[in-house]
Design a protein around this motif. Structure first.
Motif, short mmCIF file in Angstrom:
data_model
loop_
_atom_site.label_atom_id
_atom_site.label_comp_id
_atom_site.label_asym_id
_atom_site.label_seq_id
_atom_site.Cartn_x
_atom_site.Cartn_y
_atom_site.Cartn_z
N THR A 195 0.25 -0.94 1.30
CA THR A 195 -0.95 -1.51 1.92
C THR A 195 -0.70 -2.94 2.37
N ALA A 196 -0.04 -3.74 1.54
CA ALA A 196 0.28 -5.11 1.92
C ALA A 196 1.21 -5.13 3.12
N THR B 50 2.14 -10.70 -4.76
CA THR B 50 2.83 -11.15 -3.55
C THR B 50 3.95 -10.14 -3.26
N VAL B 51 4.05 -9.71 -2.01
CA VAL B 51 4.97 -8.65 -1.62
C VAL B 51 5.99 -9.18 -0.61
N ILE C 233 6.92 -12.46 3.74
CA ILE C 233 6.28 -12.55 2.42
C ILE C 233 4.78 -12.49 2.63
N VAL C 234 4.17 -11.46 2.09
CA VAL C 234 2.72 -11.26 2.18
C VAL C 234 2.11 -11.79 0.89
N GLY D 166 1.62 0.53 12.42
CA GLY D 166 1.56 1.97 12.20
C GLY D 166 2.39 2.44 11.04
N LEU D 167 2.46 1.65 9.98
CA LEU D 167 3.40 1.93 8.89
C LEU D 167 3.19 3.30 8.27
#
Length: 502
Positions: A415-416, A368-369, A344-345, A423-424
Protein backbone atom coordinates in the motif's frame (compact mmCIF):
# COMPACT_ATOMS: atom_id res chain seq x y z
CA UNK A 1 52.93 -18.74 8.78
CA UNK A 2 50.00 -19.73 10.95
CA UNK A 3 46.80 -21.65 10.41
CA UNK A 4 43.55 -19.66 10.62
CA UNK A 5 40.09 -21.14 11.20
CA UNK A 6 37.23 -18.79 10.31
CA UNK A 7 33.71 -19.51 11.54
CA UNK A 8 31.19 -18.25 9.00
CA UNK A 9 31.51 -16.93 5.45
CA UNK A 10 29.96 -13.49 5.94
CA UNK A 11 31.42 -10.39 4.34
CA UNK A 12 33.59 -9.41 7.30
CA UNK A 13 34.87 -12.95 7.71
CA UNK A 14 35.78 -13.22 4.02
CA UNK A 15 37.49 -9.80 4.15
CA UNK A 16 39.68 -11.03 7.00
CA UNK A 17 40.33 -14.36 5.27
CA UNK A 18 41.56 -12.74 2.04
CA UNK A 19 43.88 -10.34 3.86
CA UNK A 20 45.35 -13.08 6.03
CA UNK A 21 45.88 -15.41 3.06
CA UNK A 22 47.87 -12.69 1.30
CA UNK A 23 49.96 -12.33 4.46
CA UNK A 24 50.96 -15.99 4.09
CA UNK A 25 48.56 -17.70 6.47
CA UNK A 26 46.71 -20.92 5.68
CA UNK A 27 43.05 -19.97 5.98
CA UNK A 28 40.05 -22.30 6.15
CA UNK A 29 36.46 -21.01 6.37
CA UNK A 30 33.71 -23.16 7.91
CA UNK A 31 30.17 -22.15 6.92
CA UNK A 32 27.12 -24.08 8.09
CA UNK A 33 24.98 -23.02 5.11
CA UNK A 34 25.69 -23.89 1.50
CA UNK A 35 26.81 -20.46 0.36
CA UNK A 36 28.83 -17.37 1.22
CA UNK A 37 27.97 -13.72 1.85
CA UNK A 38 26.09 -13.79 5.15
CA UNK A 39 23.34 -11.17 4.99
CA UNK A 40 24.18 -10.35 1.35
CA UNK A 41 21.73 -12.83 -0.11
CA UNK A 42 19.79 -13.28 -3.33
CA UNK A 43 16.40 -14.79 -4.15
CA UNK A 44 15.71 -16.05 -7.68
CA UNK A 45 12.50 -17.29 -9.30
CA UNK A 46 11.07 -17.36 -12.83
CA UNK A 47 13.88 -15.24 -14.23
CA UNK A 48 13.54 -12.58 -11.51
CA UNK A 49 16.34 -11.89 -9.02
CA UNK A 50 16.26 -9.84 -5.82
CA UNK A 51 18.75 -8.65 -3.21
CA UNK A 52 17.32 -9.74 0.14
CA UNK A 53 20.06 -8.07 2.19
CA UNK A 54 21.67 -4.67 1.64
CA UNK A 55 20.50 -3.09 -1.60
CA UNK A 56 22.97 -0.20 -1.81
CA UNK A 57 26.54 0.53 -0.79
CA UNK A 58 28.11 3.52 0.91
CA UNK A 59 31.83 4.08 1.48
CA UNK A 60 32.97 1.75 -1.35
CA UNK A 61 36.59 2.72 -0.53
CA UNK A 62 36.54 0.00 2.15
CA UNK A 63 36.08 -2.71 -0.47
CA UNK A 64 38.38 -1.03 -2.97
CA UNK A 65 41.09 -1.14 -0.32
CA UNK A 66 40.50 -4.87 0.19
CA UNK A 67 41.04 -5.57 -3.50
CA UNK A 68 44.10 -3.32 -3.68
CA UNK A 69 45.66 -5.08 -0.70
CA UNK A 70 44.87 -8.62 -1.88
CA UNK A 71 45.72 -8.65 -5.60
CA UNK A 72 46.43 -6.91 -8.86
CA UNK A 73 42.82 -6.68 -10.06
CA UNK A 74 40.99 -3.68 -8.55
CA UNK A 75 37.39 -3.98 -7.40
CA UNK A 76 36.08 -2.33 -10.56
CA UNK A 77 37.59 -5.16 -12.64
CA UNK A 78 35.66 -7.72 -10.57
CA UNK A 79 32.33 -5.94 -10.05
CA UNK A 80 30.71 -2.94 -11.72
CA UNK A 81 29.89 -0.12 -9.31
CA UNK A 82 27.58 2.67 -10.43
CA UNK A 83 26.49 5.80 -8.59
CA UNK A 84 22.78 6.06 -7.88
CA UNK A 85 21.42 9.47 -8.88
CA UNK A 86 19.28 10.76 -7.38
CA UNK A 87 20.56 9.16 -4.23
CA UNK A 88 17.00 8.90 -2.93
CA UNK A 89 13.54 10.33 -3.25
CA UNK A 90 11.53 11.03 -0.10
CA UNK A 91 7.74 11.03 0.15
CA UNK A 92 6.83 12.78 3.39
CA UNK A 93 3.70 12.35 5.49
CA UNK A 94 2.19 15.66 4.35
CA UNK A 95 2.43 14.65 0.68
CA UNK A 96 5.48 16.71 -0.25
CA UNK A 97 8.42 14.99 -1.83
CA UNK A 98 12.08 15.68 -2.55
CA UNK A 99 14.65 13.97 -4.77
CA UNK A 100 18.18 14.36 -3.40
CA UNK A 101 21.18 14.40 -5.76
CA UNK A 102 24.03 12.00 -5.06
CA UNK A 103 27.04 13.39 -3.17
CA UNK A 104 26.29 17.06 -3.86
CA UNK A 105 25.76 19.38 -0.88
CA UNK A 106 24.81 22.31 -3.09
CA UNK A 107 22.43 20.13 -5.10
CA UNK A 108 20.75 18.78 -1.97
CA UNK A 109 20.37 22.29 -0.53
CA UNK A 110 18.70 23.51 -3.74
CA UNK A 111 16.45 20.43 -3.95
CA UNK A 112 15.24 20.83 -0.36
CA UNK A 113 14.66 24.56 -0.77
CA UNK A 114 12.56 23.89 -3.85
CA UNK A 115 10.59 21.03 -2.31
CA UNK A 116 10.16 22.18 1.29
CA UNK A 117 10.51 25.95 1.09
CA UNK A 118 13.29 28.49 1.21
CA UNK A 119 15.56 27.97 4.19
CA UNK A 120 15.00 24.23 4.55
CA UNK A 121 17.99 23.40 2.38
CA UNK A 122 20.21 25.83 4.24
CA UNK A 123 19.36 24.27 7.61
CA UNK A 124 20.13 20.80 6.23
CA UNK A 125 23.37 22.04 4.70
CA UNK A 126 24.44 23.58 8.02
CA UNK A 127 23.62 20.29 9.72
CA UNK A 128 25.86 18.42 7.28
CA UNK A 129 28.75 20.75 8.17
CA UNK A 130 28.33 19.86 11.86
CA UNK A 131 27.91 16.18 10.98
CA UNK A 132 31.27 16.34 9.21
CA UNK A 133 32.83 17.60 12.43
CA UNK A 134 31.39 14.59 14.29
CA UNK A 135 32.72 12.34 11.50
CA UNK A 136 36.21 13.83 11.72
CA UNK A 137 36.25 13.33 15.50
CA UNK A 138 35.09 9.72 15.44
CA UNK A 139 36.21 8.23 12.11
CA UNK A 140 39.56 6.89 13.28
CA UNK A 141 38.70 5.56 16.76
CA UNK A 142 35.39 4.07 15.67
CA UNK A 143 36.25 2.73 12.21
CA UNK A 144 39.97 2.49 11.56
CA UNK A 145 41.39 1.34 14.91
CA UNK A 146 40.70 -1.59 17.22
CA UNK A 147 38.41 -0.59 20.06
CA UNK A 148 40.41 1.42 22.57
CA UNK A 149 41.09 -0.23 25.94
CA UNK A 150 39.85 3.04 27.47
CA UNK A 151 36.68 2.95 25.35
CA UNK A 152 34.60 4.79 28.03
CA UNK A 153 36.15 7.98 26.65
CA UNK A 154 34.18 7.34 23.47
CA UNK A 155 31.07 6.49 25.47
CA UNK A 156 31.10 9.69 27.50
CA UNK A 157 32.13 12.29 24.92
CA UNK A 158 29.52 13.58 22.46
CA UNK A 159 31.38 14.48 19.24
CA UNK A 160 28.49 16.34 17.64
CA UNK A 161 29.21 20.06 18.15
CA UNK A 162 27.18 22.52 20.14
CA UNK A 163 25.22 25.11 18.15
CA UNK A 164 24.93 28.83 19.02
CA UNK A 165 21.39 29.79 19.98
CA UNK A 166 20.65 33.40 19.08
CA UNK A 167 17.75 33.90 21.49
CA UNK A 168 19.46 32.25 24.46
CA UNK A 169 22.80 33.95 23.70
CA UNK A 170 24.61 30.70 24.40
CA UNK A 171 25.41 27.39 22.75
CA UNK A 172 23.24 24.31 23.08
CA UNK A 173 24.42 20.77 22.49
CA UNK A 174 21.98 18.18 21.17
CA UNK A 175 22.24 14.83 22.94
CA UNK A 176 20.06 12.81 20.55
CA UNK A 177 19.07 12.80 16.90
CA UNK A 178 15.57 13.86 17.91
CA UNK A 179 16.97 16.97 19.57
CA UNK A 180 18.93 17.83 16.40
CA UNK A 181 15.64 17.67 14.50
CA UNK A 182 13.72 19.77 17.01
CA UNK A 183 16.38 22.39 17.75
CA UNK A 184 18.32 22.70 14.49
CA UNK A 185 16.25 21.44 11.56
CA UNK A 186 12.88 22.76 12.81
CA UNK A 187 10.81 21.07 10.12
CA UNK A 188 9.06 17.71 10.60
CA UNK A 189 10.04 16.68 7.08
CA UNK A 190 13.73 17.41 7.63
CA UNK A 191 13.45 15.59 10.94
CA UNK A 192 11.95 12.59 9.14
CA UNK A 193 14.78 12.73 6.59
CA UNK A 194 17.37 12.72 9.38
CA UNK A 195 15.70 10.03 11.44
CA UNK A 196 15.20 7.69 8.47
CA UNK A 197 18.95 6.98 8.58
CA UNK A 198 18.62 5.79 12.18
CA UNK A 199 15.46 3.79 11.50
CA UNK A 200 17.21 1.90 8.71
CA UNK A 201 19.54 0.48 11.38
CA UNK A 202 16.78 -0.26 13.88
CA UNK A 203 17.63 2.76 16.05
CA UNK A 204 15.11 4.92 17.91
CA UNK A 205 16.19 8.53 17.22
CA UNK A 206 14.73 9.66 20.54
CA UNK A 207 17.49 7.82 22.41
CA UNK A 208 20.13 7.51 19.68
CA UNK A 209 23.05 9.86 20.39
CA UNK A 210 23.58 12.92 18.22
CA UNK A 211 26.80 11.28 17.00
CA UNK A 212 24.57 9.25 14.65
CA UNK A 213 24.66 12.36 12.45
CA UNK A 214 27.60 10.58 10.81
CA UNK A 215 25.14 8.15 9.15
CA UNK A 216 23.56 10.66 6.73
CA UNK A 217 26.95 12.36 6.40
CA UNK A 218 28.58 9.16 5.12
CA UNK A 219 25.94 8.84 2.43
CA UNK A 220 26.24 12.50 1.49
CA UNK A 221 30.04 12.65 1.45
CA UNK A 222 30.90 9.31 -0.17
CA UNK A 223 27.84 8.77 -2.32
CA UNK A 224 25.37 5.96 -2.77
CA UNK A 225 26.43 3.09 -5.01
CA UNK A 226 24.85 0.06 -6.63
CA UNK A 227 26.63 -3.06 -7.88
CA UNK A 228 25.45 -4.01 -11.36
CA UNK A 229 23.82 -7.43 -11.26
CA UNK A 230 22.77 -6.90 -7.64
CA UNK A 231 24.68 -6.51 -4.39
CA UNK A 232 25.22 -10.25 -4.38
CA UNK A 233 27.83 -9.57 -7.06
CA UNK A 234 30.00 -7.86 -4.45
CA UNK A 235 29.85 -10.99 -2.30
CA UNK A 236 30.75 -13.10 -5.32
CA UNK A 237 33.75 -10.90 -6.10
CA UNK A 238 35.04 -11.13 -2.53
CA UNK A 239 34.52 -14.90 -2.46
CA UNK A 240 36.41 -15.33 -5.73
CA UNK A 241 39.22 -13.15 -4.43
CA UNK A 242 39.46 -15.48 -1.42
CA UNK A 243 39.63 -18.50 -3.72
CA UNK A 244 42.33 -16.83 -5.80
CA UNK A 245 44.34 -16.44 -2.58
CA UNK A 246 43.83 -20.13 -1.79
CA UNK A 247 41.41 -19.72 1.07
CA UNK A 248 39.66 -23.05 1.69
CA UNK A 249 35.88 -23.05 2.07
CA UNK A 250 33.93 -25.84 3.78
CA UNK A 251 30.21 -25.30 3.18
CA UNK A 252 27.54 -27.29 4.97
CA UNK A 253 29.96 -27.50 7.88
CA UNK A 254 28.67 -26.49 11.28
CA UNK A 255 31.20 -25.55 13.95
CA UNK A 256 30.09 -26.98 17.29
CA UNK A 257 32.83 -25.63 19.52
CA UNK A 258 36.03 -23.63 19.85
CA UNK A 259 38.91 -25.80 21.00
CA UNK A 260 40.98 -24.50 23.92
CA UNK A 261 44.34 -25.61 25.28
CA UNK A 262 46.52 -23.96 27.91
CA UNK A 263 44.21 -20.95 28.02
CA UNK A 264 44.24 -20.33 24.28
CA UNK A 265 42.01 -21.04 21.26
CA UNK A 266 43.67 -23.80 19.23
CA UNK A 267 41.03 -24.72 16.64
CA UNK A 268 37.41 -25.61 16.08
CA UNK A 269 35.29 -28.73 16.40
CA UNK A 270 32.81 -29.42 13.62
CA UNK A 271 29.68 -31.54 13.49
CA UNK A 272 29.62 -35.11 12.24
CA UNK A 273 28.96 -35.34 8.53
CA UNK A 274 30.86 -32.16 7.79
CA UNK A 275 33.28 -31.80 4.91
CA UNK A 276 36.38 -31.62 7.08
CA UNK A 277 38.20 -34.96 7.11
CA UNK A 278 40.41 -34.85 10.22
CA UNK A 279 39.33 -36.25 13.54
CA UNK A 280 40.41 -36.58 17.14
CA UNK A 281 38.87 -38.50 20.03
CA UNK A 282 35.97 -39.46 17.82
CA UNK A 283 35.14 -35.86 16.92
CA UNK A 284 35.92 -33.83 13.82
CA UNK A 285 38.37 -31.02 14.51
CA UNK A 286 40.40 -28.40 12.67
CA UNK A 287 43.47 -27.24 14.54
CA UNK A 288 44.50 -23.61 14.15
CA UNK A 289 46.79 -20.97 15.59
CA UNK A 290 44.01 -18.39 15.50
CA UNK A 291 40.21 -18.66 15.37
CA UNK A 292 38.01 -15.92 13.90
CA UNK A 293 34.29 -16.00 14.70
CA UNK A 294 31.96 -14.20 12.31
CA UNK A 295 28.81 -15.14 14.25
CA UNK A 296 26.32 -13.46 16.55
CA UNK A 297 27.27 -13.05 20.24
CA UNK A 298 24.75 -15.64 21.41
CA UNK A 299 26.12 -18.17 18.93
CA UNK A 300 29.70 -17.48 20.01
CA UNK A 301 28.74 -18.05 23.64
CA UNK A 302 27.43 -21.47 22.63
CA UNK A 303 30.75 -22.34 20.99
CA UNK A 304 32.96 -21.65 24.00
CA UNK A 305 32.43 -21.91 27.71
CA UNK A 306 35.18 -19.36 28.22
CA UNK A 307 34.29 -15.92 29.53
CA UNK A 308 35.07 -13.66 26.58
CA UNK A 309 34.83 -10.20 28.16
CA UNK A 310 35.98 -8.40 31.28
CA UNK A 311 33.51 -6.69 33.58
CA UNK A 312 34.72 -3.36 32.26
CA UNK A 313 34.30 -4.27 28.59
CA UNK A 314 31.68 -2.82 26.28
CA UNK A 315 28.15 -3.64 27.31
CA UNK A 316 26.01 -2.80 24.28
CA UNK A 317 22.24 -2.71 24.47
CA UNK A 318 21.31 -6.40 24.46
CA UNK A 319 17.55 -5.88 24.48
CA UNK A 320 15.24 -6.95 21.70
CA UNK A 321 16.37 -5.34 18.43
CA UNK A 322 14.04 -4.47 15.56
CA UNK A 323 14.21 -6.69 12.51
CA UNK A 324 14.02 -6.05 8.78
CA UNK A 325 10.96 -7.27 6.87
CA UNK A 326 11.19 -7.50 3.09
CA UNK A 327 8.68 -8.02 0.29
CA UNK A 328 9.90 -9.12 -3.14
CA UNK A 329 7.64 -8.15 -6.04
CA UNK A 330 7.69 -9.66 -9.54
CA UNK A 331 5.90 -7.16 -11.76
CA UNK A 332 4.52 -7.34 -15.29
CA UNK A 333 5.19 -4.30 -17.41
CA UNK A 334 8.41 -2.32 -17.88
CA UNK A 335 9.93 0.14 -15.44
CA UNK A 336 8.62 3.57 -16.48
CA UNK A 337 11.00 6.26 -17.71
CA UNK A 338 12.29 8.47 -14.93
CA UNK A 339 11.70 5.93 -12.17
CA UNK A 340 13.98 6.46 -9.16
CA UNK A 341 16.20 3.65 -7.85
CA UNK A 342 15.38 4.29 -4.18
CA UNK A 343 12.31 5.96 -2.71
CA UNK A 344 11.59 6.26 1.00
CA UNK A 345 7.91 6.53 1.89
CA UNK A 346 7.80 8.01 5.37
CA UNK A 347 5.34 6.81 7.98
CA UNK A 348 2.16 8.89 8.38
CA UNK A 349 2.60 8.95 12.18
CA UNK A 350 6.25 9.17 13.20
CA UNK A 351 5.64 8.91 16.95
CA UNK A 352 3.42 5.86 16.56
CA UNK A 353 6.04 4.22 14.35
CA UNK A 354 8.81 4.79 16.88
CA UNK A 355 6.63 3.53 19.73
CA UNK A 356 5.84 0.38 17.74
CA UNK A 357 9.55 -0.45 17.39
CA UNK A 358 9.91 -0.96 21.14
CA UNK A 359 7.59 -3.95 21.32
CA UNK A 360 5.05 -5.65 19.04
CA UNK A 361 1.90 -3.50 19.42
CA UNK A 362 -1.63 -4.86 19.21
CA UNK A 363 -2.26 -2.55 16.25
CA UNK A 364 1.13 -1.94 14.54
CA UNK A 365 1.76 1.49 13.05
CA UNK A 366 2.54 1.68 9.36
CA UNK A 367 6.33 1.82 9.11
CA UNK A 368 8.63 3.87 6.92
CA UNK A 369 9.03 1.86 3.70
CA UNK A 370 12.02 1.77 1.38
CA UNK A 371 11.24 0.99 -2.28
CA UNK A 372 14.16 -0.23 -4.40
CA UNK A 373 13.69 -0.30 -8.19
CA UNK A 374 17.09 -0.96 -9.78
CA UNK A 375 17.23 -0.48 -13.54
CA UNK A 376 19.17 -3.69 -14.05
CA UNK A 377 18.43 -6.23 -16.82
CA UNK A 378 20.16 -8.93 -14.77
CA UNK A 379 17.32 -8.84 -12.24
CA UNK A 380 14.37 -9.38 -14.59
CA UNK A 381 13.48 -11.95 -17.26
CA UNK A 382 13.10 -9.29 -19.99
CA UNK A 383 12.29 -5.65 -20.62
CA UNK A 384 8.57 -6.24 -20.11
CA UNK A 385 8.99 -7.05 -16.42
CA UNK A 386 10.44 -5.46 -13.30
CA UNK A 387 11.75 -6.70 -9.95
CA UNK A 388 11.11 -4.51 -6.89
CA UNK A 389 12.17 -4.85 -3.26
CA UNK A 390 10.16 -3.27 -0.44
CA UNK A 391 11.55 -3.23 3.08
CA UNK A 392 10.81 -1.83 6.51
CA UNK A 393 12.29 -2.14 9.98
CA UNK A 394 9.69 -3.47 12.40
CA UNK A 395 9.48 -4.61 15.99
CA UNK A 396 11.18 -7.87 16.85
CA UNK A 397 8.94 -10.79 17.69
CA UNK A 398 9.82 -14.22 19.00
CA UNK A 399 10.58 -16.61 16.17
CA UNK A 400 9.23 -16.06 12.68
CA UNK A 401 6.14 -13.95 12.17
CA UNK A 402 2.84 -15.89 11.94
CA UNK A 403 1.63 -16.21 8.35
CA UNK A 404 -1.37 -13.91 8.97
CA UNK A 405 0.88 -11.17 10.34
CA UNK A 406 3.36 -11.61 7.50
CA UNK A 407 0.67 -11.15 4.86
CA UNK A 408 -0.90 -8.19 6.65
CA UNK A 409 2.49 -6.51 6.96
CA UNK A 410 3.29 -7.26 3.32
CA UNK A 411 -0.01 -5.59 2.34
CA UNK A 412 0.98 -2.50 4.34
CA UNK A 413 4.27 -2.24 2.48
CA UNK A 414 2.55 -2.68 -0.90
CA UNK A 415 0.00 0.00 0.00
CA UNK A 416 2.83 2.42 0.83
CA UNK A 417 4.60 1.57 -2.43
CA UNK A 418 1.48 2.37 -4.47
CA UNK A 419 2.41 6.03 -4.04
CA UNK A 420 5.65 5.28 -5.90
CA UNK A 421 4.81 2.70 -8.57
CA UNK A 422 1.89 3.49 -10.91
CA UNK A 423 -0.73 0.71 -11.09
CA UNK A 424 1.27 -1.43 -8.69
CA UNK A 425 -1.35 -3.96 -7.56
CA UNK A 426 -2.47 -4.70 -11.10
CA UNK A 427 1.13 -5.36 -12.12
CA UNK A 428 1.98 -7.92 -9.42
CA UNK A 429 2.61 -11.41 -10.84
CA UNK A 430 3.64 -12.81 -7.47
CA UNK A 431 5.29 -11.76 -4.24
CA UNK A 432 7.52 -13.35 -1.64
CA UNK A 433 8.24 -12.20 1.90
CA UNK A 434 11.57 -12.36 3.71
CA UNK A 435 11.28 -12.20 7.49
CA UNK A 436 14.56 -10.88 8.90
CA UNK A 437 16.51 -12.86 11.48
CA UNK A 438 14.96 -12.57 14.95
CA UNK A 439 18.39 -11.47 16.19
CA UNK A 440 17.57 -8.05 14.79
CA UNK A 441 19.38 -5.39 12.78
CA UNK A 442 22.93 -4.55 13.85
CA UNK A 443 23.73 -0.83 13.79
CA UNK A 444 27.14 0.78 13.24
CA UNK A 445 29.11 1.68 16.35
CA UNK A 446 28.39 5.19 17.63
CA UNK A 447 30.12 7.40 20.16
CA UNK A 448 28.42 8.74 23.31
CA UNK A 449 25.24 7.10 24.65
CA UNK A 450 27.11 5.63 27.66
CA UNK A 451 28.60 2.91 25.47
CA UNK A 452 25.27 1.30 24.56
CA UNK A 453 25.96 1.96 20.88
CA UNK A 454 29.45 0.45 20.80
CA UNK A 455 30.14 -3.17 19.89
CA UNK A 456 32.45 -5.70 21.56
CA UNK A 457 36.11 -5.53 20.60
CA UNK A 458 37.55 -7.76 17.88
CA UNK A 459 39.80 -9.40 20.49
CA UNK A 460 38.46 -11.49 23.36
CA UNK A 461 39.76 -12.61 26.74
CA UNK A 462 40.58 -15.96 25.18
CA UNK A 463 43.91 -15.47 23.38
CA UNK A 464 43.76 -16.57 19.77
CA UNK A 465 39.99 -15.99 19.44
CA UNK A 466 38.76 -12.95 17.49
CA UNK A 467 35.38 -11.50 16.55
CA UNK A 468 34.55 -10.18 13.10
CA UNK A 469 31.46 -8.91 11.29
CA UNK A 470 28.47 -6.75 12.10
CA UNK A 471 28.09 -7.85 15.73
CA UNK A 472 31.60 -6.79 16.68
CA UNK A 473 33.55 -3.54 16.43
CA UNK A 474 32.89 -1.36 14.42
CA UNK A 475 29.33 -2.61 13.99
CA UNK A 476 26.78 -3.38 11.31
CA UNK A 477 26.59 -2.42 7.65
CA UNK A 478 28.64 -3.41 4.61
CA UNK A 479 31.38 -0.79 5.07
CA UNK A 480 31.75 -1.65 8.74
CA UNK A 481 31.92 -5.37 8.01
CA UNK A 482 34.82 -4.75 5.65
CA UNK A 483 36.54 -2.61 8.27
CA UNK A 484 36.17 -5.33 10.89
CA UNK A 485 37.93 -7.77 8.55
CA UNK A 486 40.82 -5.34 8.11
CA UNK A 487 41.11 -4.83 11.88
CA UNK A 488 41.15 -8.54 12.69
CA UNK A 489 43.74 -9.23 10.00
CA UNK A 490 45.90 -6.42 11.36
CA UNK A 491 45.66 -7.72 14.92
CA UNK A 492 46.77 -11.20 13.83
CA UNK A 493 49.55 -10.08 11.47
CA UNK A 494 50.97 -7.25 13.57
CA UNK A 495 49.90 -8.34 17.05
CA UNK A 496 48.02 -6.59 19.88
CA UNK A 497 49.91 -3.32 19.33
CA UNK A 498 48.22 -2.88 15.92
CA UNK A 499 46.55 0.53 15.74
CA UNK A 500 44.93 0.48 12.33
CA UNK A 501 45.84 1.92 8.96
CA UNK A 502 47.89 5.10 8.96
Amino acid sequence: MGRIAVIGAGMGAMAAAARLAVAGHRVAVYERTETYGGAVRRFERDGFAFDTGPGLLTLPAVWRDLFIKTGKEPLEDCAELVQVDPSSRHLFADGTQAALPNASRAGVVDALDEALGTGAGGRWGDFLVRAREAWDRTRRPLLEEPLWPNWPVLAEREPYPAVPHKRLLRTRRAATLAEIGAWELRDPRLTALLESHALAHGLDPRVTPASAAVLPYMEHAFGTWYVRGGMRELARAVYERCLARRVEFHFGTEVTGVLEKDGRAVGVEVAEGSSHPSGRDGGLVAEADHVIAGVRPARLRELTQHRLDDDGDVRPDTGSRPRRFTVLLALRGPREAGAVHRTIVHAPDRTAELDSLLSPPSVPARPTVTVLRPDDPALRPDGDHESVVLSAVVASEAGQLPSERREALADELVTAAEAVIPGLRERILWRETEDGDSGGVSAPSLAAGEGRFLHPANTTRLPGLYRVGGWSHPGGGLPHAGMSGALVAGLIVEGPEFRGSQ
